[in-house]
Write a protein that holds these residues in place. Structure first.
Motif, mmCIF file in Angstrom:
data_model
loop_
_atom_site.group_PDB
_atom_site.id
_atom_site.type_symbol
_atom_site.label_atom_id
_atom_site.label_comp_id
_atom_site.label_asym_id
_atom_site.label_seq_id
_atom_site.Cartn_x
_atom_site.Cartn_y
_atom_site.Cartn_z
ATOM 1 N N UNK A 88 15.486 50.210 -22.794
ATOM 2 C CA UNK A 88 14.890 49.002 -22.205
ATOM 3 C C UNK A 88 13.787 48.447 -23.104
ATOM 4 N N UNK A 89 12.905 49.319 -23.599
ATOM 5 C CA UNK A 89 11.808 48.845 -24.465
ATOM 6 C C UNK A 89 12.357 48.130 -25.700
ATOM 7 N N UNK A 90 13.353 48.737 -26.342
ATOM 8 C CA UNK A 90 13.907 48.145 -27.576
ATOM 9 C C UNK A 90 14.599 46.812 -27.255
ATOM 10 N N UNK A 91 15.358 46.797 -26.152
ATOM 11 C CA UNK A 91 16.079 45.572 -25.781
ATOM 12 C C UNK A 91 15.105 44.426 -25.481
ATOM 13 N N UNK A 92 14.008 44.736 -24.771
ATOM 14 C CA UNK A 92 13.021 43.693 -24.444
ATOM 15 C C UNK A 92 12.439 43.086 -25.717
ATOM 16 N N UNK A 93 12.066 43.939 -26.669
ATOM 17 C CA UNK A 93 11.493 43.454 -27.937
ATOM 18 C C UNK A 93 12.510 42.621 -28.699
ATOM 19 N N UNK A 94 13.770 43.052 -28.646
ATOM 20 C CA UNK A 94 14.817 42.361 -29.401
ATOM 21 C C UNK A 94 14.997 40.928 -28.882
ATOM 22 N N UNK A 95 15.002 40.796 -27.563
ATOM 23 C CA UNK A 95 15.166 39.474 -26.956
ATOM 24 C C UNK A 95 13.926 38.606 -27.211
ATOM 25 N N UNK A 96 12.738 39.223 -27.134
ATOM 26 C CA UNK A 96 11.503 38.473 -27.425
ATOM 27 C C UNK A 96 11.524 37.914 -28.844
ATOM 28 N N UNK A 97 12.199 38.628 -29.749
ATOM 29 C CA UNK A 97 12.290 38.174 -31.138
ATOM 30 C C UNK A 97 13.428 37.163 -31.345
ATOM 31 N N UNK A 98 14.040 36.682 -30.258
ATOM 32 C CA UNK A 98 15.090 35.657 -30.360
ATOM 33 C C UNK A 98 16.500 36.237 -30.464
#
Ligand SMILES: Cc1cc2nc3c(=O)[nH]c(=O)nc-3n(C[C@H](O)[C@H](O)[C@H](O)COP(=O)(O)OP(=O)(O)OC[C@H]3O[C@@H](n4cnc5c(N)ncnc54)[C@H](O)[C@@H]3O)c2cc1C
Length: 369
Positions: A88-98
C-alpha cells in the motif's frame, strides 16, 4: 505451436487478449479454474499466444539483492493491510508521482479482478490479500496502452501474473513490478461453494481474508457494514487453502516459486523473524521486502521516510517462507477432494479430505459445549 499445447497454464489469459483472430475462449475446469481454448478452425498459427505465455516462454528472473523487514511507521497502512502494509505504501507513492497501479480488488458480480488505479480512492480497494485467483484478462490491454503512452506503471500480483505483465509489451522500461510470495491460488468458485446459501452475494461490497496476522473471512455491504464473518476454526475454505488442497494445477509445478524472482520487489510476510527486539511487531504484521533490481531500489526509496526498514539476510527469509524455495506440494488429498466434491459438495469434501483436521475441530467443538 499454440496455447492448446500449454501443460501448466497459470490462467493469466494474456493469450486470449493478444490473439489477433480472437479465436481463444475461456473454459472452466472441474475446480472452477479458467483455461484458454483455441478454435483451431479459426487459428492462423501466428504463435503469438505461445510466445506471450509466461509458462511456455518463461521470463528471465532477477536475483535477490537485498532483504528488509519493514512496516508502516504510522500504522495506518499496516492496520488495513495484510502484513506490514508495504504494498500500500509503495502504491500510494507511485500514484502520487503520476503513475498508474494495477492490483487485485473485489468486484461485482461477485469476483476478484485486477483493476487500474490512478488515485487514493481506487488504491483503497487493493489493500489486503485476497486468497483466490484474481482475474487479470481485462487488465492486459489497458496495461499495454499505458505502456505504449510511456506512462509509468506499477503491476502488483502473484509471480506468474508479474511474468505475464512483463510479456504484454516489448518495451517495459516504464513497467515496475511487485510479486507476492505465493503458495497457490484457489478459484473463486471454491470460495463461493463454501458460503451459506442464504448469503446474498449481490449485496457484498468487499471481502477481507485477514486482519493483519489474524486470518478471518469477512464480507462487507456498502457503508462498511459487516454482513458475514467466519473465524478460522470454522472456515473449511481457509483450511483447504492453507493445506494446498485445491490450487490450480500449475501452482504445484510453479516455476516462479523459488529464490530468483519475477518482480523488481517481492513482498510477503516475514514469518519467523529471528530478532527478539521486534517480536512484539510480529502480531501487527511485518512485511518481507525483497529487492531484486535497480527499479526495486527506486520503489523502496520512495517509502524510506514512511516505513521502518531493518536489513535482514536472504537465508532468514527463505527459512521462514517455503515458497521462496519450492512450489507447494500436491498430495493424494487433492485427487481425493476432486472426487469427493462431485458427490458430497464443498464443505463435506474438504472435511473428508482432511480427516485429522475434521476430527480435531469436532473435538474442540464438543469441548466448548
Ligand atoms: C494468493 C496469495 C498467496 C500468498 N501466499 C503467501 C505465502 O505463502 N507467504 C507469504 O509470505 N506471503 C504470501 N502472500 C502475500 C501476503 O499475504 C501479502 O499479500 C504480502 O505480504 C503483502 O502484504 P502488504 O501488507 O504489503 O500488502 P497490502 O498493503 O495488504 O496490499 C495487498 C496487495 O496484494 C495484491 N493482491 C491481493 N490479493 C491478490 C491476489 N489474489 N492476486 C494478486 N494480487 C493480490 C493487491 O493488489 C495489493 O497490492 C500471498 C498472497 C496472495 C494473494
Amino acid at each position: 505451436m499454440n496455447i492448446n499445447a500449454v501443460e501448466n497454464c497459470c490462467g493469466c489469459l494474456l493469450c486470449k487478449e493478444l490473439c489477433p483472430k480472437k479465436c481463444i475462449s475461456v473454459v472452466k475446469d472441474d475446480l472452477g479454474h479458467l483455461n484458454p481454448r483455441i478454435d483451431t478452425e479459426m487459428c492462423i498459427d501466428c504463435g503469438i499466444c505461445a510466445k506471450s505465455c509466461p509458462e511456455m516462454t518463461p521470463i528471465s528472473l532477477n536475483e535477490i539483492s537485498e532483504v528488509f523487514a519493514g512496516w508502516d511507521k504510522e500504522n495506518t497502512a499496516r492496520e488495513k493491510s495484510s502484513s506490514g502494509g508495504a504494498a500500500t505504501l509503495i502504491a500510494l507513492k507511485f500514484v502520487e508521482g503520476g503513475g498508474i497501479v494495477y492490483g487485485c480488488a473485489f468486484v461485482q458480480p461477485f469476483g476478484f479482478k485486477h483493476i487500474r488505479c490512478t488515485d487514493h480512492e481506487s488504491l483503497e480497494r487493493l489493500r489486503g490479500s485476497k486468497y483466490v485467483q484474481s482475474d487479470t484478462q481485462e487488465c492486459w490491454n489497458l496495461l499495454r496502452a499505458d505502456l505504449k503512452e510511456d506512462r509509468n506503471v506499477l503491476f502488483i500480483g502473484t509471480p506468474c501474473q508479474v511474468a505475464a505483465a512483463k510479456r504484454t509489451f516489448r518495451n517495459t522500461e516504464n513497467l515496475y513490478t511487485i510479486d507476492l510470495i505465493c503458495h497457490g491460488v484457489p478459484s473463486v468458485d471454491m470460495l463461493v461453494n463454501s458460503l451459506p446459501k442464504k448469503l446474498n452475494k449481490d449485496e457484498v461490497s468487499n471481502v477481507t481474508f485477514r486482519d493483519s496476522t489474524n486470518f478471518q473471512l469477512k464480507f462487507f455491504a456498502p457503508g462498511n457494514n459487516v454482513i458475514y464473518t467466519r473465524p478460522l476454526h470454522k472456515d473449511w475454505y481457509l483450511k483447504g487453502f492453507f493445506t494446498a488442497l485445491y490450487y490450480r494445477d500449475s501452482c504445484y509445478n510453479c516455476k516462479y516459486a523459488q529464490g530468483n524472482r519475477t518482480g523488481d520487489i517481492t513482498l510477503g510476510d516475514f514469518w519467523g523473524i529471528n530478532d527478539c527486539c521486534i517480536a512484539k511487531e510480529e502480531e501487527k504484521g511485518i512485511s518481507a521486502i525483497i529487492i531484486n533490481s535497480e527499479k526495486g531500489n527506486i520503489l523502496l526509496s520512495s517509502i524510506n521516510g514512511q516505513a521502518k526498514l531493518l536489513k535482514r539476510d536472504s537465508v532468514e527469509v527463505k527459512k521462514g517462507n517455503k515458497q521462496l524455495n519450492h512450489p507447494s506440494r500436491k498430495s493424494i488429498r487433492t485427487r481425493l477432494f476432486k472426487t469427493f466434491i462431485k458427490v458430497f459438495g464443498f464443505n463435506t469434501a474438504v472435511k473428508m479430505s482432511l480427516p485429522e483436521i475434521a476430527i480435531k475441530s469436532l473435538i474442540t467443538g464438543l469441548r466448548k459445549k
